[in-house]
Design an enzyme around this catalytic site. Structure first.
Site: not given
Ligand code: SAH
Length: 216
Positions: A65
């Site tokens: 993000s």
């Molecule tokens: N917090 C992260 C940004 C993540 S982007 C950082 O600091 O880098 C969103 C993430 O959510 C992705 O890695 C994606 O694979 C995950 N995601 C999507 N749906 C999900 C679910 N149902 N359960 C857990 N993770 C999920």
């Protein structure tokens, strides 16, 4: 792991000033961003982008993000030292480290097994002690509930019932809600076992929170 140097530190200071200028006031959030070597959370080929205030691809179709968004969500969550925080969407692990720098106990769930593995290894190398789980964020982590705070870092089509249940009374959940990369940032406060107060905090764009999909 790429060692931290004065150039990185200088770039981070600049990034922190930029984020503060965009309206982030919480000193602990800004101090966390200043402390974390974000260049380790991106592919080494993109080192130069690590300290720009932008989202960036981290592989497997996912993104780290934008620092401002991380700061904004963290400020809304307002974690206190020793509180138990659940993060949904570990991704690169950067947001989890911001929460750790603020002395929270961090539990984070990721649904892509390769990302889960990669991030687990990185955080161990960087000596950040988050408890990472491979699983479906819609289910939360009932074994470790209740949580003082829950932060969802993917776009959720609705507010999952299991996560509402796993929030302590008086606890806060920050969730970008909406589909097709168009989300409204919501703060959900649990007033009693059945009552929630929801406020809205602007428009953001996230990768989707996916349901019931195999990952490898
Ligand atoms: N917090 C992260 C940004 C993540 S982007 C950082 O600091 O880098 C969103 C993430 O959510 C992705 O890695 C994606 O694979 C995950 N995601 C999507 N749906 C999900 C679910 N149902 N359960 C857990 N993770 C999920």
């Amino acid at each position: 792991m790429i060692p931290d140097n004065y150039r990185h530190k200088g770039l981070r200071k600049k990034l922190v000033n930029e984020i503060a200028a965009k309206g982030i006031l919480n000193e602990d959030v800004l101090a966390a961003i200043e402390a974390i070597p974000r260049h380790n959370f991106l592919d080494p080929a993109f080192l130069e982008y690590a300290y720009q205030d932008n989202a960036f691809p981290i592989g497997s179709g996912q993104t780290i993000s934008q620092p401002y968004t991380v700061a904004f969500q963290t400020e809304l969550l307002n974690p206190q030292p020793r509180q138990k925080i659940l993060e949904i969407g570990t991704g690169s692990g950067y947001q989890a480290c911001v929460l750790l720098e603020m002395k929270a106990k961090v539990f984070s769930v990721e649904r892509q097994r390769n990302l889960y593995r990669k991030t687990k290894q990185l955080l161990e190398e960087l000596r950040y002690k988050a408890k990472l789980f491979y699983g479906d964020g819609y289910k939360g982590l009932p074994t470790f509930a209740p949580f003082d705070g829950i932060i969802i870092t993917a776009g959720a089509p609705f507010i999952p019932e299991a996560l509402k249940e796993q929030l302590k009374i008086g606890g806060r959940m920050v969730i970008p809600q909406g589909v097709d990369g168009k989300q409204t940032m919501k703060l959900v406060r649990k007033i009693s076992a059945t009552e929630f107060e929801i406020t809205e905090h602007g428009a953001f764009s996230f990768v989707p929170m996916l349901e019931n999909k195999a990952t490898d």
